[in-house]
Design an enzyme around this catalytic site. Structure first.
Site, short mmCIF file in Angstrom:
data_model
loop_
_atom_site.label_atom_id
_atom_site.label_comp_id
_atom_site.label_asym_id
_atom_site.label_seq_id
_atom_site.Cartn_x
_atom_site.Cartn_y
_atom_site.Cartn_z
N ASP A 1 -6.77 -26.90 11.33
CA ASP A 1 -7.63 -27.99 10.55
C ASP A 1 -8.89 -27.95 11.01
OD1 ASP A 1 -5.05 -28.33 9.43
OD2 ASP A 1 -5.11 -30.56 9.73
N ARG B 1 -5.23 -20.75 3.78
CA ARG B 1 -5.82 -21.13 4.78
C ARG B 1 -5.94 -20.03 6.01
NH1 ARG B 1 -5.66 -26.79 5.88
NH2 ARG B 1 -5.94 -26.04 8.13
N ASP C 1 1.90 -26.68 2.74
CA ASP C 1 1.86 -26.75 4.13
C ASP C 1 3.01 -26.05 4.66
OD1 ASP C 1 0.38 -27.62 6.35
OD2 ASP C 1 0.28 -29.49 5.58
#
Ligand code: GAL
Length: 363
Positions: free
Chosen positions: A185, A181, A130
């Site tokens: 989100d 990613r 992350d």
């Protein structure tokens, strides 16, 4: 990334979308059990991935990351052994900053080698990495360090980058990671899911065997969308070669959720060995055609209705990579029925927020 992994998009489960920080070793073991007993494991879902909040706020006296004693008392090595005994793989989570996004665990910035070795010693197979508390430096500096550390760790570990698409990772992550990613989100609603699909679509040409665009994890089974919306969610993710990481509570999944997640023909599109990300090829108001090539000269086709009433959607062969004269069989992946000898174009009635998904096989 050249570690032999991700020849097709990863499949599995991750704790975040349903449980956030409310995780413990019993839940993870029960989830591994459910993955096997439901039959999802045999369909290819192999990773059981911990997300944020598995560890203590402070490193131990040797400076190592430490599993949270109150929720993971047996430790991560024990958990990995359990997951491996079920024929599955264990994933873990850390952060390319000083703290993880929950603020409840240390990040791995400046501890890359040490933490990668810890993960390897525990038998971890996958790292989601992350981007919180990142001290303002570029992910292009921070993520390669962990990539290298994983390669040096003595264990083959899948590397999933999660910098939310901030610095266009599709353009630099393929050499250092197995997925990245491309967006913020996902939320468990139609608007979020479809806008994320649009953002991810821009990067289609960068995906391929070894490294995939990641529009975030599945929300199917979490309750915020209708069955048809969830069917669209799964169909789009499969077509665009997204990671298929289930995000619901597998222990209490209902029949509809299972039916969606276990469609072998849709999964086969996602896992097709050609590894080309399908894209939006045509848009007419709320009617969209998404398509992409598959192995053996086949084409995967998705007719998506984003509007609020039903619609008849047509696609022409030239939009999806066939000559107009090509004759194909059209396999409906949700109805499991085949229409033979179709030429030039194809139309179907599609309900609001629903889709139709097909594989077209030329004669
Ligand atoms: C976010 C990430 C989510 C989840 C969460 C955990 O940054 O995008 O997928 O991992 O952090 O705190």
């Amino acid at each position: 990334m050249n570690n032999g992994l991700a020849l097709t998009p990863q499949m599995g489960w991750n704790s975040w979308n349903h449980f956030q920080c409310d995780i413990n070793e019993t839940l993870i073991k029960d989830t591994a059990d459910a993955m096997v007993s439901t039959g999802l494991a045999t369909l290819g879902y192999q990773y059981i991935n911990l997300d944020d909040c598995w560890g203590e706020l402070n490193r131990d006296s040797q400076g190592n990351l430490a599993p949270k004693a109150s929720t993971f008392p047996s430790g991560i090595k024990d958990l990995a052994d359990y997951v491996h005994s079920k024929g599955l793989k264990l994933g873990i989570y850390s952060d390319a900053g000083t703290l993880t996004c929950s603020n409840r665990m240390p990040g791995s910035l400046d501890h890359e080698e040490q933490d990668a070795k810890t993960f390897a010693s525990w038998g971890v197979d996958y790292l989601k990495y992350d981007n919180c508390a990142n001290t303002g430096t570029s992910p292009k500096e921070r993520y390669p360090k962990m990539s290298k550390a994983l390669l040096n760790s003595g264990r083959t570990i899948f590397f999933s980058l999660c910098e939310w698409g901030h610095e266009d990772p599709a353009t630099w992550a393929p050499s250092i990671g197995n997925s990245w990613r491309t967006t913020g989100d996902i939320e468990d609603n139609w608007h979020s899911m479809t806008s994320i699909a649009d953002e991810n679509d821009k990067w289609a040409s960068y995906a391929g065997p070894g490294g995939w665009n990641d529009p975030d994890m599945l929300e199917i089974g979490n309750g915020g969308m209708t069955t048809e919306e969830y069917r669209s969610h799964f169909s789009i993710w499969a077509l665009v070669k997204a990671p298929l990481l289930i995000g619901c509570d597998l222990r209490s999944m209902n029949d509809v959720t299972f039916e969606l997640l276990s469609n072998k023909e849709v999964i086969a599109v996602n896992q097709d060995k050609l590894g080309v990300q399908g894209k939006k090829v045509k848009k007419d108001g709320d009617d969209e055609v998404w398509a992409g090539p598959l192995s053996y000269n086949r084409v995967a086709l998705l007719l998506l209705n984003r509007g609020s009433s039903n619609s008849n959607i047509t696609t022409y062969w030239t939009d999806i990579g066939f000559n107009s004269s090509t004759i194909v069989d059209v396999r409906d992946l949700w109805l499991h029925s085949t229409q033979s000898e179709v030429q030039g174009q194809f139309s179907a009635q599609v309900d609001s927020h629903a889709c139709k998904m097909y594989v077209l096989t030329p004669h």
